[in-house]
Design a protein around this motif. Sequence first.
Motif, short mmCIF file in Angstrom:
data_model
loop_
_atom_site.label_atom_id
_atom_site.label_comp_id
_atom_site.label_asym_id
_atom_site.label_seq_id
_atom_site.Cartn_x
_atom_site.Cartn_y
_atom_site.Cartn_z
N ASP A 1 0.81 -1.22 0.00
CA ASP A 1 0.00 0.00 0.00
C ASP A 1 0.84 1.27 0.00
O ASP A 1 0.32 2.37 0.16
N ARG A 2 2.16 1.13 -0.16
CA ARG A 2 3.00 2.32 -0.22
C ARG A 2 4.12 2.12 -1.22
O ARG A 2 4.48 0.99 -1.56
N LEU A 3 4.66 3.23 -1.69
CA LEU A 3 5.76 3.17 -2.65
C LEU A 3 6.95 2.45 -2.05
O LEU A 3 7.32 2.71 -0.91
N ALA A 4 7.52 1.54 -2.81
CA ALA A 4 8.74 0.85 -2.39
C ALA A 4 9.61 0.63 -3.61
O ALA A 4 9.10 0.32 -4.69
N PHE A 5 10.90 0.81 -3.47
CA PHE A 5 11.80 0.51 -4.57
C PHE A 5 13.06 -0.14 -4.01
O PHE A 5 13.43 0.05 -2.85
N TYR A 6 13.70 -0.93 -4.86
CA TYR A 6 14.86 -1.72 -4.47
C TYR A 6 15.93 -1.60 -5.55
O TYR A 6 15.69 -1.10 -6.65
N HIS A 7 17.11 -2.09 -5.22
CA HIS A 7 18.14 -2.32 -6.23
C HIS A 7 18.36 -3.81 -6.33
O HIS A 7 18.54 -4.49 -5.31
N PHE A 8 18.30 -4.33 -7.55
CA PHE A 8 18.72 -5.71 -7.76
C PHE A 8 19.38 -5.82 -9.13
O PHE A 8 19.19 -4.95 -10.00
N ALA A 9 20.18 -6.84 -9.30
CA ALA A 9 20.94 -7.03 -10.53
C ALA A 9 20.68 -8.41 -11.09
O ALA A 9 20.39 -9.36 -10.35
N ILE A 10 20.79 -8.50 -12.41
CA ILE A 10 20.56 -9.74 -13.13
C ILE A 10 21.82 -10.09 -13.91
O ILE A 10 22.35 -9.25 -14.65
N ASN A 11 22.31 -11.31 -13.75
CA ASN A 11 23.44 -11.77 -14.54
C ASN A 11 23.01 -12.03 -15.98
O ASN A 11 21.96 -12.65 -16.23
N ILE A 12 23.82 -11.56 -16.92
CA ILE A 12 23.62 -11.85 -18.34
C ILE A 12 24.94 -12.32 -18.93
O ILE A 12 26.00 -12.06 -18.35
N PRO A 13 24.93 -13.00 -20.06
CA PRO A 13 26.19 -13.45 -20.67
C PRO A 13 27.03 -12.27 -21.14
O PRO A 13 26.51 -11.33 -21.76
N GLY A 14 28.31 -12.34 -20.87
CA GLY A 14 29.19 -11.25 -21.27
C GLY A 14 29.22 -11.02 -22.76
O GLY A 14 29.29 -9.87 -23.22
N ASN A 15 29.15 -12.10 -23.54
CA ASN A 15 29.25 -11.94 -24.99
C ASN A 15 27.95 -11.40 -25.61
O ASN A 15 27.93 -11.04 -26.77
N GLN A 16 26.88 -11.33 -24.81
CA GLN A 16 25.62 -10.79 -25.32
C GLN A 16 25.35 -9.37 -24.79
O GLN A 16 24.26 -8.82 -25.04
N PHE A 17 26.31 -8.79 -24.11
CA PHE A 17 26.07 -7.48 -23.49
C PHE A 17 25.63 -6.43 -24.50
O PHE A 17 24.62 -5.73 -24.30
N SER A 18 26.36 -6.29 -25.60
CA SER A 18 26.02 -5.26 -26.60
C SER A 18 24.67 -5.53 -27.25
O SER A 18 23.87 -4.61 -27.45
N MET A 19 24.40 -6.80 -27.57
CA MET A 19 23.11 -7.15 -28.16
C MET A 19 21.97 -6.85 -27.20
O MET A 19 20.94 -6.31 -27.58
N LEU A 20 22.17 -7.21 -25.94
CA LEU A 20 21.13 -6.97 -24.94
C LEU A 20 20.94 -5.49 -24.68
O LEU A 20 19.83 -5.03 -24.40
N LYS A 21 22.02 -4.72 -24.79
CA LYS A 21 21.89 -3.29 -24.59
C LYS A 21 20.98 -2.68 -25.65
O LYS A 21 20.08 -1.89 -25.34
N HIS A 22 21.17 -3.07 -26.90
CA HIS A 22 20.30 -2.58 -27.97
C HIS A 22 18.86 -3.07 -27.75
O HIS A 22 17.90 -2.33 -27.95
N TRP A 23 18.72 -4.31 -27.33
CA TRP A 23 17.40 -4.91 -27.10
C TRP A 23 16.66 -4.17 -25.99
O TRP A 23 15.49 -3.84 -26.13
N ILE A 24 17.38 -3.87 -24.90
CA ILE A 24 16.77 -3.16 -23.77
C ILE A 24 16.40 -1.73 -24.16
O ILE A 24 15.33 -1.23 -23.82
N GLN A 25 17.30 -1.06 -24.88
CA GLN A 25 17.06 0.34 -25.23
C GLN A 25 15.82 0.53 -26.11
O GLN A 25 15.25 1.62 -26.13
N ASP A 26 15.42 -0.51 -26.82
CA ASP A 26 14.19 -0.44 -27.60
C ASP A 26 12.96 -0.51 -26.72
O ASP A 26 11.85 -0.25 -27.20
N ARG A 27 13.14 -0.87 -25.44
CA ARG A 27 12.03 -1.10 -24.55
C ARG A 27 11.96 -0.14 -23.37
O ARG A 27 10.88 0.19 -22.88
N VAL A 28 13.11 0.32 -22.91
CA VAL A 28 13.15 1.19 -21.73
C VAL A 28 14.42 2.04 -21.78
O VAL A 28 15.47 1.55 -22.23
#
Length: 220
Positions: free
Chosen positions: A50-77
């Motif tokens: 019933d109240r605003l809450a925010f957290y920090h969390f991290a997700i592991n991704i493959p190192g060799n897909q970092f650039s591809m995922l960056k473009h993929w994410i930027q199209d969404r957020v």
Amino acid sequence: MFKSVIFYTDQLAAMRRFYGNILELEITERAEDRFTVRIGTTDVTFVAGDRLAFYHFAINIPGNQFSMLKHWIQDRVPLNWEDGVDEVYFRAFDADSMYFEDPAGNVVELIGRRKKDVYGDITRSSFLNISEVGLVVSDVQVAGQTLFDAGLPLRGTDLEPDELNFIGSGDSYFVLVPHGRRWYFSKKDAEIHPLTVVLNGGTEFRLDAAGQISQSSTGE
């Protein structure tokens, strides 16, 4: 290390759309007051609050897909920026990171481990597991001792009461911080909000609204 995590949110419907439709991750449980999204080998549940809450969390991704995922994410957020850049290399972890915020304002980090590769296109399997869970506490020393007593090691030599403290091993850590410290790649100061974490093996940690940690076993 992280089998499951429970966070709270006052933006449940928007969060369900974001993780299911925007990030295209698998929603494994849907209920009126919660949903669970599978992030690789970790189940993350968002429970209505019933109240605003925010957290920090991290997700592991493959190192060799970092650039591809960056473009993929930027199209969404939009990605968050710090000192004029929207990604950073952490030499100590041999990993690259980018950050964004979801509809609840959680500061989400994607960490590309350079020695962990997955070949092929971007799919749900590119999100490997939860890598970090931020623990914002009232007393870093006391909370740290609770984690140490459960057998989790500190990365480094001494707890720093005013800084980030990484407690765990390999590519999975609790990030222990005091209330009020700014989260990297954001304009948000860390706030205390309840959460629950279950580790592989069954150890459970609960953080309450006062910023105190308790530990128990789920019997697994």
